[in-house]
Write an enzyme that holds these catalytic residues in place. Structure first.
Site, PDB file in Angstrom:
ATOM      1  N   CYS B  86       0.835  -1.207   0.000  1.00  0.00           N
ATOM      2  CA  CYS B  86       0.000   0.000   0.000  1.00  0.00           C
ATOM      3  C   CYS B  86       0.875   1.264   0.000  1.00  0.00           C
ATOM      4  O   CYS B  86       1.503   1.559  -1.007  1.00  0.00           O
ATOM      5  CB  CYS B  86      -0.972  -0.037   1.177  1.00  0.00           C
ATOM      6  SG  CYS B  86      -2.317   1.142   1.012  1.00  0.00           S
ATOM      7  N   HIS B 203      -3.607  -5.570   1.127  1.00  0.00           N
ATOM      8  CA  HIS B 203      -2.898  -5.796   2.396  1.00  0.00           C
ATOM      9  C   HIS B 203      -2.901  -7.270   2.784  1.00  0.00           C
ATOM     10  O   HIS B 203      -3.783  -7.701   3.536  1.00  0.00           O
ATOM     11  CB  HIS B 203      -3.586  -5.018   3.515  1.00  0.00           C
ATOM     12  CG  HIS B 203      -3.359  -3.553   3.478  1.00  0.00           C
ATOM     13  ND1 HIS B 203      -2.290  -2.943   4.092  1.00  0.00           N
ATOM     14  CD2 HIS B 203      -4.076  -2.560   2.902  1.00  0.00           C
ATOM     15  CE1 HIS B 203      -2.354  -1.637   3.899  1.00  0.00           C
ATOM     16  NE2 HIS B 203      -3.432  -1.363   3.179  1.00  0.00           N
ATOM     17  N   GLU B 205      -1.014  -8.629   4.908  1.00  0.00           N
ATOM     18  CA  GLU B 205      -0.730  -8.729   6.352  1.00  0.00           C
ATOM     19  C   GLU B 205      -1.983  -8.531   7.196  1.00  0.00           C
ATOM     20  O   GLU B 205      -1.995  -8.852   8.371  1.00  0.00           O
ATOM     21  CB  GLU B 205       0.368  -7.728   6.735  1.00  0.00           C
ATOM     22  CG  GLU B 205      -0.077  -6.305   7.029  1.00  0.00           C
ATOM     23  CD  GLU B 205      -0.498  -5.502   5.798  1.00  0.00           C
ATOM     24  OE1 GLU B 205      -0.642  -6.081   4.702  1.00  0.00           O
ATOM     25  OE2 GLU B 205      -0.715  -4.286   5.959  1.00  0.00           O
TER      26      GLU B 205
END
Lengths: 81, 232
Positions: B86, B203, B205
């Protein structure tokens, strides 16, 4: 001495902000607008001892390396005494 | 193998990345403050999401001048692995480590939702545990995720198999309707020519636990861990 730097999106790069502004302006009744593109404007105070040529070179480098992204934006520099 | 997560003023996904590396990858990981310049003990660094420097000037533009970024450049040149997520992707583009730029979303507003991406190649350190064509459900959260590049760059990305993931529908169809932000050719992630630097708008994560709505992001970290284990 003062430098004025204008940073604008390159032709062809989508400017959704400009489009939204144009839409609002037209809603207000302004006619005959073919396009609105939004850019950025920087005023940079400079030491007069620099001289115009050196100031232009220095500010142009600043514009190229920091103030604009050369992939999406063009810039122009004006120097005022 | 050791991971580092770079922290800029305004990073806000640094703890998520740290958590995933320590808990799910099960490897040592450090936070690296943006003024630190010594990356010699790391095998991979993650540039996390967030709003480094408040997105002033352009997203990612000022983070590029942080002291750590010179080290990240050398780190990448040495062949070690860099994952930008990002805002991390935006920073890598501004720093010239990845080509192109991420501009304002086509529809202008900030988008925060789960989307689907299709894995376009398994031939990277970040996707080798995934199957080409598989569909991942991942969150996005950005206002500037609209990937653009010139025609020459786009041709090189295609020719060199450097488009890693593309926005798609749940069945893997890459359509304009499934493109959340207007990115060229639905591009959601690319790598560099040497294939060791990856930028992703979604994302992974934030998608490593079912409790969070998806665990599809694990494959990215599992791939990177497998690559590092094979190198070691």
């Amino acid at each position: 001495m003062k430098a004025k730097v204008y940073v604008n999106l390159k032709p062809g790069v989508l400017d959704p902000q400009g489009k939204a502004i144009q839409h609002s302006v037209e809603l207000l009744g302004f006619n005959g607008i073919s396009d609105i593109r939004q850019g950025k404007y920087f005023e940079i105070g400079l030491d007069s001892a620099l001289g115009e040529a050196a100031a232009r070179e220095s500010v142009s480098r600043m514009a190229r390396e920091v103030l604009s992204n050369p992939i999406t934006e063009d810039f122009s520099v004006e120097i005022e005494a | 193998m050791k991971f580092g997560v770079i922290v800029f003023p305004g990073s806000n996904c640094d703890h998520d990345a740290y958590h995933v590396i320590s808990k799910h990858v099960g490897q040592p990981v450090d936070f690296i403050w943006h003024r630190d310049t010594n990356l010699s003990s790391y095998d991979a660094v993650i540039i996390p999401g967030g709003f480094s420097y408040g997105d002033y000037l352009r997203a990612g533009a000022l983070a590029r001048f942080s002291p750590v970024m010179n080290s990240v450049k050398k780190f990448a040149q040495s062949g070690r692995f860099v994952l930008g997520i990002c805002n991390g992707f935006q920073i890598l583009c501004e720093a010239g480590l990845l080509p192109g730029a991420l501009i304002r979303n086509r529809e202008l507003h900030f988008i925060c939702e789960h989307i689907f991406v299709r894995v376009e190649t398994a031939d990277t350190a970040f996707t080798n545990e995934l199957e080409r064509g598989s569909v991942l459900r991942l969150p996005i959260a950005h206002a500037e995720g609209n990937y653009i590049c010139d025609d020459d760059t786009f041709a090189a990305l295609k020719r060199e198999d450097r488009i890693i993931v593309r926005y798609c529908d749940k069945d893997g169809g890459v359509t304009d309707a499934a493109n959340p932000n207007g990115s060229r050719d639905n591009i959601a992630g690319i790598c560099n020519h040497e294939r060791n630097v990856l930028g992703l708008m979604p994302h992974p994560e934030r998608a490593c636990e079912d409790l969070l709505g998806s665990s599809d992001g694990r494959g990215i970290f599992r791939s990177l861990a497998a690559t590092l284990a094979a190198v070691a």
